[in-house]
Motif scaffolding. Sequence first.
Motif, mmCIF file in Angstrom:
data_model
loop_
_atom_site.group_PDB
_atom_site.id
_atom_site.type_symbol
_atom_site.label_atom_id
_atom_site.label_comp_id
_atom_site.label_asym_id
_atom_site.label_seq_id
_atom_site.Cartn_x
_atom_site.Cartn_y
_atom_site.Cartn_z
ATOM 1 N N HIS A 173 55.014 20.133 22.760
ATOM 2 C CA HIS A 173 55.548 21.493 22.069
ATOM 3 C C HIS A 173 54.590 22.666 22.571
ATOM 4 O O HIS A 173 53.487 22.949 22.158
ATOM 5 C CB HIS A 173 54.874 21.348 20.553
ATOM 6 N N HIS A 188 55.324 26.754 24.455
ATOM 7 C CA HIS A 188 55.995 27.802 24.390
ATOM 8 C C HIS A 188 55.438 28.771 25.532
ATOM 9 O O HIS A 188 54.431 29.717 25.478
ATOM 10 C CB HIS A 188 56.059 28.806 23.303
ATOM 11 N N LYS A 212 65.540 22.555 18.541
ATOM 12 C CA LYS A 212 64.633 22.903 17.390
ATOM 13 C C LYS A 212 65.559 23.667 16.629
ATOM 14 O O LYS A 212 66.085 24.653 17.092
ATOM 15 C CB LYS A 212 63.430 23.520 18.110
ATOM 16 N N HIS A 242 54.630 20.864 14.105
ATOM 17 C CA HIS A 242 53.321 21.431 13.562
ATOM 18 C C HIS A 242 53.259 21.291 12.151
ATOM 19 O O HIS A 242 53.009 22.481 11.453
ATOM 20 C CB HIS A 242 53.335 22.985 14.081
ATOM 21 N N ASP A 249 51.457 23.385 20.175
ATOM 22 C CA ASP A 249 52.331 24.408 19.766
ATOM 23 C C ASP A 249 51.709 25.684 20.622
ATOM 24 O O ASP A 249 51.351 27.008 20.161
ATOM 25 C CB ASP A 249 52.320 24.617 18.427
HETATM 26 ZN ZN ZN Z 1 56.048 25.963 18.472
#
Ligand code: ZN
Length: 463
Positions: free
Chosen positions: A59, A61, A150, A239, A315
């Motif tokens: 996970h 970004h 997602k 998360h 995350d």
């Molecule tokens: Zn995320």
Amino acid sequence: MPKTLIRNGAIVNAHQSQKADVLIDGEKIHGIGAFPDEVADRIIDATGMLVMPGGIDAHTHLDMPFGGTTSSDDFETGTRAAAMGGTTTIVDFAIQPKGTKMRDALDTWWKKAENKACVDYGLHMIVTDLGDAGLEDMDSLVDEGVASFKLFMAYPGVLMVDDATIFKAMSQTAKNGALICMHAENGGVIDVIVQRALAEGKTAPIYHALTRPTIAEAEAVHRAIALAEMAGAPVYIVHLSSEDALNQVREARDRGLPAFAETCPQYLLLSIEKLALPDFEGAKYVFTPPLREKENLPKLWDGLKHDHLQVVSTDHCPFCFEDQKILGKDSFAKIPNGGPGIENRLQLMHHHGVNAGKLTINRFVEIVSTTPARIFGMYPKKGVIAAGSDADIVIWDPEAEHLISAKTHHMRVDYSMFEGFRVMGNAKTVLSRGVVIVDGGAFVGKAGRGQYLRRAARGGAWK
Ligand code: ZN
Ligand code: URP
Ligand code: ZN
């Protein structure tokens, strides 16, 4: 093909630990055992070290447009920092902008990673719009190795999709074997609470946490699992941050449903007080779901221990404090949501999990590497030290002392969520497909060497 021999280490897999050498031939592990007569091109002495499968962060970004700005690490800086912390594979999120084809978003993210990624990477697709052709679009992405999607139950007007869309997408995965990853928070209700707070002049970062109650997370987790049950598909909650939400996952798993969930180091180690720090410092901890009351933390650790939670990812979604978080100076609702962590996951989980007696070393490997490999269709290529697997290996010094700080970290962000944390245990040498990319704590890899991973559908969540 160059051969590398890792000698005298303790191999740690999720299923067992053993004292043995690892012989690497080219990009793959050739075998585990004793190789006294082997003439290798490189011998690495791992005396006193743990030899573990490289970490898998499912996970992240990187280079992601979000909240009116773009996450500050790109595929080069982010994957380099990942490698420094012992992570050799990431799965990042491509975003389908509304009204466009997912296939175009995949091309965009491939371009972002091209010539930049230092470790191997897979991609999930964030679905914002199924439109007329979206379901077939999902099938063609699965053919390209995008084996997970997602969906957001939060961020109305930006990323949120309705229950019908979620149900349709889940029903499609019941046929094509992909996995739905769910951001589970009741976005509609949260939005009402946020607007009320702003109308009352409550604009400081702490209100980000106070406007997103745990029950809004638990309700969405419950709904996501119910929709997946109706669709006949597994679901993976991303998360997960609170005991209330965890209870929903545990109850579903007790009923035998294929419900899976990850949490992140920030939810295991930090709590809501961080958002109340003076001088807008609380903005450094604005991400969703928010940090929770302290009482939640031991419950999440307990969930990891008992397999109610299966994975720890980061995350990682970094925004610099000075010029990005500041966008929300006058309103917490405008603070770009996200925090950095890609470099520190293994250090934190080893120190606060294994050293603190909360996790065995094998469970540690399972949650940071093996299970994400299984669930996301990369096993046994990734996630295990075994003959035939990719030689993605972290040689871990369990006694190395390290002070986490923005002054020394490699992430392209001007603060650390874990500033001042002292940990024992760190990556000493890291190999990616047989090539040493971190040597004695120094990065020696190359941008662009990381390859796109075509992940298989019907991974571990389906078994
Ligand atoms: Zn995320
Ligand atoms: O605040 C967060 N978590 N930012 C990244 C996007 C997401 O929801 O995962
Ligand atoms: Zn999310």
